[in-house]
Design a protein around this motif. Structure first.
Motif, PDB file in Angstrom:
ATOM      1  N   GLY A  67      40.574  44.365  38.497  1.00  0.00           N
ATOM      2  CA  GLY A  67      40.965  45.428  39.437  1.00  0.00           C
ATOM      3  C   GLY A  67      40.334  45.218  40.799  1.00  0.00           C
ATOM      4  N   VAL A  68      39.068  44.798  40.839  1.00  0.00           N
ATOM      5  CA  VAL A  68      38.415  44.509  42.124  1.00  0.00           C
ATOM      6  C   VAL A  68      39.072  43.317  42.792  1.00  0.00           C
ATOM      7  N   ILE A  69      39.447  42.304  41.995  1.00  0.00           N
ATOM      8  CA  ILE A  69      40.111  41.123  42.565  1.00  0.00           C
ATOM      9  C   ILE A  69      41.438  41.507  43.216  1.00  0.00           C
ATOM     10  N   TYR A  70      42.168  42.454  42.618  1.00  0.00           N
ATOM     11  CA  TYR A  70      43.455  42.855  43.198  1.00  0.00           C
ATOM     12  C   TYR A  70      43.272  43.442  44.598  1.00  0.00           C
ATOM     13  N   VAL A  80      36.982  44.291  27.318  1.00  0.00           N
ATOM     14  CA  VAL A  80      38.179  44.836  27.984  1.00  0.00           C
ATOM     15  C   VAL A  80      37.786  45.639  29.216  1.00  0.00           C
ATOM     16  N   LEU A  81      36.709  46.420  29.117  1.00  0.00           N
ATOM     17  CA  LEU A  81      36.274  47.230  30.255  1.00  0.00           C
ATOM     18  C   LEU A  81      35.805  46.360  31.413  1.00  0.00           C
ATOM     19  N   VAL A  82      34.993  45.360  31.119  1.00  0.00           N
ATOM     20  CA  VAL A  82      34.502  44.471  32.182  1.00  0.00           C
ATOM     21  C   VAL A  82      35.657  43.682  32.790  1.00  0.00           C
ATOM     22  N   ALA A  83      36.578  43.192  31.950  1.00  0.00           N
ATOM     23  CA  ALA A  83      37.733  42.449  32.466  1.00  0.00           C
ATOM     24  C   ALA A  83      38.593  43.346  33.350  1.00  0.00           C
ATOM     25  N   GLY A  84      38.793  44.594  32.961  1.00  0.00           N
ATOM     26  CA  GLY A  84      39.587  45.516  33.779  1.00  0.00           C
ATOM     27  C   GLY A  84      38.944  45.770  35.126  1.00  0.00           C
ATOM     28  N   ILE A  85      37.615  45.937  35.141  1.00  0.00           N
ATOM     29  CA  ILE A  85      36.920  46.191  36.411  1.00  0.00           C
ATOM     30  C   ILE A  85      36.997  44.973  37.324  1.00  0.00           C
ATOM     31  N   LEU A  86      36.716  43.787  36.767  1.00  0.00           N
ATOM     32  CA  LEU A  86      36.722  42.579  37.594  1.00  0.00           C
ATOM     33  C   LEU A  86      38.114  42.277  38.147  1.00  0.00           C
ATOM     34  N   PHE A 125      46.008  46.702  34.483  1.00  0.00           N
ATOM     35  CA  PHE A 125      44.944  47.668  34.179  1.00  0.00           C
ATOM     36  C   PHE A 125      45.097  48.926  35.043  1.00  0.00           C
ATOM     37  N   LEU A 126      45.441  48.729  36.325  1.00  0.00           N
ATOM     38  CA  LEU A 126      45.621  49.878  37.213  1.00  0.00           C
ATOM     39  C   LEU A 126      46.796  50.741  36.757  1.00  0.00           C
ATOM     40  N   ALA A 181      44.565  36.635  37.999  1.00  0.00           N
ATOM     41  CA  ALA A 181      43.607  37.716  37.738  1.00  0.00           C
ATOM     42  C   ALA A 181      44.035  38.992  38.452  1.00  0.00           C
ATOM     43  N   ALA A 182      44.582  38.846  39.668  1.00  0.00           N
ATOM     44  CA  ALA A 182      45.049  40.027  40.405  1.00  0.00           C
ATOM     45  C   ALA A 182      46.209  40.706  39.669  1.00  0.00           C
ATOM     46  N   LYS A 183      47.118  39.895  39.074  1.00  0.00           N
ATOM     47  CA  LYS A 183      48.232  40.481  38.321  1.00  0.00           C
ATOM     48  C   LYS A 183      47.726  41.220  37.075  1.00  0.00           C
ATOM     49  N   VAL A 184      46.711  40.662  36.427  1.00  0.00           N
ATOM     50  CA  VAL A 184      46.104  41.370  35.282  1.00  0.00           C
ATOM     51  C   VAL A 184      45.500  42.692  35.751  1.00  0.00           C
ATOM     52  N   GLY A 185      44.876  42.658  36.949  1.00  0.00           N
ATOM     53  CA  GLY A 185      44.319  43.894  37.503  1.00  0.00           C
ATOM     54  C   GLY A 185      45.375  44.946  37.743  1.00  0.00           C
TER      55      GLY A 185
END
Length: 236
Positions: A176-179, A168-174, A200-201, A193-197
């Motif tokens: 979030g960076v994609i967004y 979950v932590l790695v997915a949130g970071i990746l 997380f944000l 992926a950007a919407k998932v970010g």
């Protein structure tokens, strides 16, 4: 008696600040002005006696005595040591910063302000890189499978829990960076992926806002406790 008077004044001012809950009113503005004025006066006196005098006038021997090494240097050379000249330069920069109060000489304050911002940025850059940025990067590089052992044998429950946390932590970071990556249009898998970010944000900002609200609630509880216990003596 003096303590009772000070507690009564503090209680009345606290109620005046809390009156803002009803609406903005002259009582609240008066209490706010008193709070800002008293705070500014306290910090001015504190900085003057705890920072300005010890760092400037005492060290160059104007109000205090020179240290033994500084006095010996002065007797031998007839001038101040290099460290004391730095204090005079700092005092000059402080006076230049106060020029902002004069409309025609306000531009002079830009030079010491630029010096302060540049020097602080330079001094803190390495510290921030080592203690904040590099530490966060290191903490974010996690294995997706994190085996946990108990008495020499694999603990499947703890391993799955820690592995899920890392994923979950790695997915949130990746995500979030994609967004925040705007060089590619947010469409298809990249857009998903950007919407998932974004989610997380939102969770991160919500947690930070909740922490801020809890800290303000702690302050409110403290003031109510002061009113009921110290001022009105309604609580034992």
């Amino acid at each position: 008696m003096p303590e009772m008077i000070s507690i009564t004044i503090a209680g009345v001012l606290t109620l005046g600040i809390m009156s803002f809950v009803y609406k903005d009113n002259p009582v609240y503005k008066f209490c706010e002005s008193v709070f800002i004025g008293v705070s500014a006066g306290y910090w001015f006196v504190s900085i003057f006696y705890q920072s300005l005098l010890p760092q400037l006038t005492d060290k160059i021997g104007l109000t205090g005595e020179l240290t033994d090494s500084a006095l010996a240097y002065y007797r031998q050379t007839g001038s101040l040591a290099s460290g004391q000249w730095f204090n005079l330069i700092a005092a000059a920069l402080g006076v230049m910063m106060l020029m902002r109060l004069l409309p025609k000489a306000g531009w002079i304050s830009r030079w010491p302000l630029a010096f302060v911002i540049g020097s602080i940025a330079g001094l803190r850059l390495i510290g921030e890189l080592q203690t904040n940025i590099m530490k966060q990067v290191k903490e974010s590089i996690l294995p997706l499978w994190a085996p946990q052992y108990l008495d020499g044998s694999l603990n499947w429950g703890a391993s799955l829990g820690q592995s899920l946390t890392n994923i979950v932590l790695v997915a949130g970071i990746l995500t979030g960076v994609i967004y925040f990556f705007f060089s590619k249009e947010h469409k298809g898998v990249f857009g998903g992926a950007a919407k998932v970010g974004i989610w997380f944000l939102m969770v991160t900002f919500g947690a930070a806002f909740g922490l801020t609200v809890m800290s303000r609630m702690s302050l409110l509880i403290g003031r109510i406790d002061f009113l009921l216990r110290d001022w009105l003596h309604l609580l034992g």
